[in-house]
Design an enzyme around this catalytic site. Structure first.
Site, PDB file in Angstrom:
ATOM      1  N   GLU A  58      14.497  -6.810   7.730  1.00 22.62           N
ATOM      2  CA  GLU A  58      13.730  -5.587   7.472  1.00 22.62           C
ATOM      3  C   GLU A  58      13.592  -5.421   5.951  1.00 22.62           C
ATOM      4  O   GLU A  58      14.579  -5.491   5.229  1.00 22.62           O
ATOM      5  CB  GLU A  58      14.465  -4.369   8.048  1.00 22.62           C
ATOM      6  CG  GLU A  58      13.720  -3.071   7.798  1.00 22.62           C
ATOM      7  CD  GLU A  58      14.457  -1.836   8.311  1.00 22.62           C
ATOM      8  OE1 GLU A  58      15.694  -1.784   8.226  1.00 22.62           O
ATOM      9  OE2 GLU A  58      13.777  -0.915   8.793  1.00 22.62           O
TER      10      GLU A  58
ATOM     11  N   GLU B 168      17.848   5.717  16.668  1.00 21.41           N
ATOM     12  CA  GLU B 168      16.564   5.293  16.086  1.00 21.41           C
ATOM     13  C   GLU B 168      16.905   4.419  14.890  1.00 21.41           C
ATOM     14  O   GLU B 168      17.329   4.932  13.853  1.00 21.41           O
ATOM     15  CB  GLU B 168      15.752   6.508  15.616  1.00 21.41           C
ATOM     16  CG  GLU B 168      15.447   7.524  16.687  1.00 21.41           C
ATOM     17  CD  GLU B 168      14.377   7.063  17.649  1.00 21.41           C
ATOM     18  OE1 GLU B 168      13.890   5.923  17.532  1.00 21.41           O
ATOM     19  OE2 GLU B 168      14.027   7.850  18.539  1.00 21.41           O
TER      20      GLU B 168
ATOM     21  N   SER C 159      23.728  11.023   2.026  1.00 18.91           N
ATOM     22  CA  SER C 159      24.439  11.573   0.869  1.00 18.91           C
ATOM     23  C   SER C 159      23.563  11.706  -0.370  1.00 18.91           C
ATOM     24  O   SER C 159      23.947  12.402  -1.306  1.00 18.91           O
ATOM     25  CB  SER C 159      25.661  10.706   0.550  1.00 18.91           C
ATOM     26  OG  SER C 159      26.600  10.835   1.585  1.00 18.91           O
TER      27      SER C 159
ATOM     28  N   HIS D 154      23.561  14.860   6.796  1.00 20.25           N
ATOM     29  CA  HIS D 154      22.401  14.193   6.197  1.00 20.25           C
ATOM     30  C   HIS D 154      22.868  13.057   5.277  1.00 20.25           C
ATOM     31  O   HIS D 154      24.053  12.952   4.954  1.00 20.25           O
ATOM     32  CB  HIS D 154      21.586  15.227   5.411  1.00 20.25           C
ATOM     33  CG  HIS D 154      20.109  14.991   5.484  1.00 20.25           C
ATOM     34  ND1 HIS D 154      19.559  13.724   5.554  1.00 20.25           N
ATOM     35  CD2 HIS D 154      19.040  15.842   5.475  1.00 20.25           C
ATOM     36  CE1 HIS D 154      18.235  13.818   5.604  1.00 20.25           C
ATOM     37  NE2 HIS D 154      17.895  15.093   5.574  1.00 20.25           N
TER      38      HIS D 154
ATOM     39  N   GLY E 171      18.749   5.695  11.362  1.00 22.74           N
ATOM     40  CA  GLY E 171      19.216   4.965  10.190  1.00 22.74           C
ATOM     41  C   GLY E 171      19.242   3.482  10.473  1.00 22.74           C
ATOM     42  O   GLY E 171      18.537   2.995  11.365  1.00 22.74           O
TER      43      GLY E 171
END
Ligand code: NAP
Length: 457
Positions: free
Chosen positions: A358, A227, A156, A154, A205
Site C-alpha cells: 500500500e 476498515e 495521536s 483518535h 487504520g
C-alpha cells in the site's frame, strides 16, 4: 504526552497530557451513564439531536476545517468538504434511521415473530488521522442513531481534532459524555477493549494495527468492525473513455495528498490505450499545485507526518531500483514540511514495491496489460480487497466483471468514494464488517428475535 504538530511547517501547535488512570475511569463512567440515558430516549426524540449535530458541524465548519488542515496538512478546501460530508451523514441517519431500525416481521409458527433492534452500549472507535473528522463521524452517526455511545481514541497526531469532535456533540446538546474522547496512545487500546464497559470496537487504520485489535477483541469476545488498508486497482479497458478515465484517475490517486484507503493506487490499463492514458494522466498530474495547504490555490498539501513521507520515499526508491519507469516526481519537495512531489511510474509489474505494498501518499503505479482477463487477475493479485474502479463502455461486460473483482466495492466508470447511503467496507486483508447505509447501522445493534405464542395452527 500527545503533541500536535503542523506537518506543513514542522511547528508544534499544542501538547496534551495523556488521559490515564482516574481520568479514563471518570470518562468511561460518564459515558456509560450517558449511553444508558440515550438508549432509553425514544428514537423520535434522538433524531432531532442528530440534526442538531449536522447543524453544529455546518456552523463550525471553517474552524473545524482549519484545525484539520493545521494538524494533518490537507488543502483547506478539502477540509471544508470533509466537514460538510460529516453533516450530510448526520442528516442522512436522522432521516433513514426509523426505516433501518423498524421491526422486521418474519412469518413463522408463532402468532407473531419479529426482529427488533436494540443498542448494545458503548462502542470504542480507534481512528486514523487521514480524514480526522469524517472517519469518526462516519462511525458516530449510525452508532448514536441506534442508541449507542461512542468512546473515541483518535490518532495521536490529531488531538485537537479529537477534542473538537467531542465539543461538537456537547454544543449540539447531546448528553455530556455520550461521545467521549480519550487522549491515549495505541498502547492503551487492549485494556480499553477488555474493559467491561466497552461493548464493541470499530477500527479504521492499517492492517497490522487491525490484527492487534482483532486479537484483543477476539480475546474479549467483543464485536468488531475493521476498515483496513487497501491498494485499489483502477482498471481501464480498451473501450473506455480514456480522457475521462485519466481525469478521474488523477483525482482518485492524489486527493487528500494520496493518503486515502480507497485511493486508486494501481492503474491497470489495456495495452491499446495505455500510451494515451499515460500521456493524459501525466498532463493532468502536472497541473497539481503543491503548496501551503492554507493557501487558496494549493491542490495538494503536505503529507501528515515526515515519517510517513519518508516511508513513501523508501517505497518510491525501491521501485526505481526494481525497474519501474519514473515519469514524474520521485522525491520530497525541498524546504520545510512533509511535502512530496506528485509521482508517477509507468511499466510497473506486480512484484514491484509500488504495486505490492500500500502506498499511502502521492505515488501512482501504472501497469500495462494485454486484456481484461489479465487486468482482473492482476487487480486481484494483492492481499487487499477494499475498492476497485472499472472503466469500460460495455456495461454488460462490466456487470459480469464486477463479480470477478475481489473487493468490497466496485465503481464502474467512476472513482471509489464513501457515501452515507451505501455500505462501505473491505474484503480479504482490507477488513470485515460494513460502515454506512443500513448495514453500518445494524453492525452495532443487537438484532433480537422476539417470538410470541401461541403456535399458529
Ligand atoms: P494506524 O497506524 O493503524 O493508526 C490508526 C489508529 O490505530 C490510530 O489511532 C493509532 O493510534 C491506532 N493504533 C496503531 N497501532 C495500534 C495497535 N497496535 N493497537 C491498537 N491501536 C493502534 O494507521 P494510520 O497510519 O493512522 O492510517 C493509515 C492506514 O489506515 C492505512 O493503512 C489506510 O489504508 C488505513 N485506512 C483505512 C480506511 C478504511 O476505511 N478501510 C480508512 C482510512 C485509513 P496512534 O496514533 O496513537 O498510534
Amino acid at each position: 504526552m500527545i503533541v500536535s504538530i503542523n506537518p506543513a511547517t514542522g511547528e508544534e501547535l499544542a501538547r496534551f497530557e495523556d488521559h490515564a488512570g482516574d481520568a479514563i475511569a471518570q470518562r468511561l463512567a460518564l459515558a456509560t451513564q450517558a449511553q444508558r440515558t440515550w438508549a432509553q430516549t425514544p428514537l423520535a426524540d434522538r433524531l432531532p439531536l442528530l440534526r442538531r449535530v449536522a447543524a453544529q458541524l455546518r456552523a463550525d465548519k471553517h474552524t473545524l476545517a482549519r484545525t484539520i488542515t493545521l494538524e494533518m496538512g490537507k488543502p483547506l478546501a478539502e477540509a471544508v468538504g470533509e466537514v460538510e460530508k460529516c453533516a450530510w451523514n448526520f442528516d442522512f441517519y436522522a432521516e433513514a434511521a426509523p426505516g433501518f431500525l423498524a421491526d422486521q416481521v418474519v412469518a413463522s409458527s408463532a402468532s407473531d415473530s419479529r426482529i427488533v433492534y436494540d443498542p448494545i452500549g458503548l462502542v470504542l472507535a480507534v481512528m486514523p488521522w487521514n480524514y480526522p473528522l469524517w472517519q469518526v463521524m462516519r462511525a458516530a452517526a449510525p452508532v448514536l442513531a441506534g442508541g449507542n455511545g461512542l468512546v473515541l481514541k483518535h490518532a495521536s497526531n490529531v488531538p485537537q481534532c479529537a477534542l473538537a469532535i467531542e465539543q461538537v456533540f456537547v454544543r449540539a446538546g447531546l448528553p455530556e459524555g455520550l461521545v467521549t474522547t480519550l487522549l491515549v496512545g495505541a498502547a492503551a487500546v487492549p485494556s480499553l477493549i477488555a474493559d467491561r464497559r466497552i461493548a464493541a470496537v470499530t477500527f479504521t487504520g492499517s492492517t497490522p494495527a487491525g490484527r492487534s485489535i482483532a486479537a484483543a477483541a477476539g480475546q474479549a469476545l467483543k464485536k468488531q468492525v475493521l476498515e483496513l488498508g487497501g491498494s485499489d486497482p483502477f482498471i481501464v479497458l480498451a473501450d473506455a473513455d480514456v480522457q475521462a478515465a485519466a481525469t478521474v484517475a488523477v483525482k482518485a490517486r492524489f486527493q487528500n495528498t494520496g493518503q486515502s484507503c480507497i485511493a486508486a493506487k494501481r492503474f491497470i490499463v489495456e495495452a491499446p490505450v495505455a500510451d494515451r492514458f499515460v500521456e493524459a494522466f501525466c498532463d493532468i498530474t502536472r497541473q497539481l499545485v503543491v503548496g501551503d495547504p492554507l493557501a487558496a490555490g494549493s491542490t495538494q498539501g503536505s503529507m501528515a507526518r515526515t515519517s510517513l513521507r519518508d516511508e513513501l520515499h523508501a517505497q518510491v526508491q525501491a521501485s526505481i531500483h526494481e525497474g519501474a519507469k519514473l515519469l514524474l516526481g520521485g522525491g520530497p519537495v525541498a524546504g520545510p514540511g512533509a511535502f512530496y512531489q506528485p509521482t508517477v511510474f509507468d511499466h510497473v509489474t506486480p512484484g514491484m514495491t509500488v504495486a505490492r505494498e500500500e502506498t499511502f501518499g502521492p505515488a501512482a503505479a501504472i501497469l500495462r496489460v494485454r486484456d481484461a482477463a489479465e487486468a482482473v487477475r492482476i487487480a486481484n493479485d494483492t492481499p487487499f480487497g477494499l475498492g476497485a474502479a472499472l472503466w469500460t463502455a460495455d456495461l454488460d461486460r462490466a456487470a459480469r466483471l464486477v463479480h470477478a473483482i475481489e473487493a468490497g466495492a466496485v465503481f464502474v466508470n467512476g472513482m471509489v468514494a464513501s457515501d452515507p447511503r451505501l455500505p462501505f467496507g473491505g474484503s480479504k486483508e482490507s477488513g470485515y464488517g460494513r460502515e454506512l447505509g443500513m448495514l453500518g447501522l445494524h453492525e452495532f445493534m443487537n438484532a433480537k428475535t422476539v417470538w410470541t405464542g401461541p403456535v399458529r395452527t
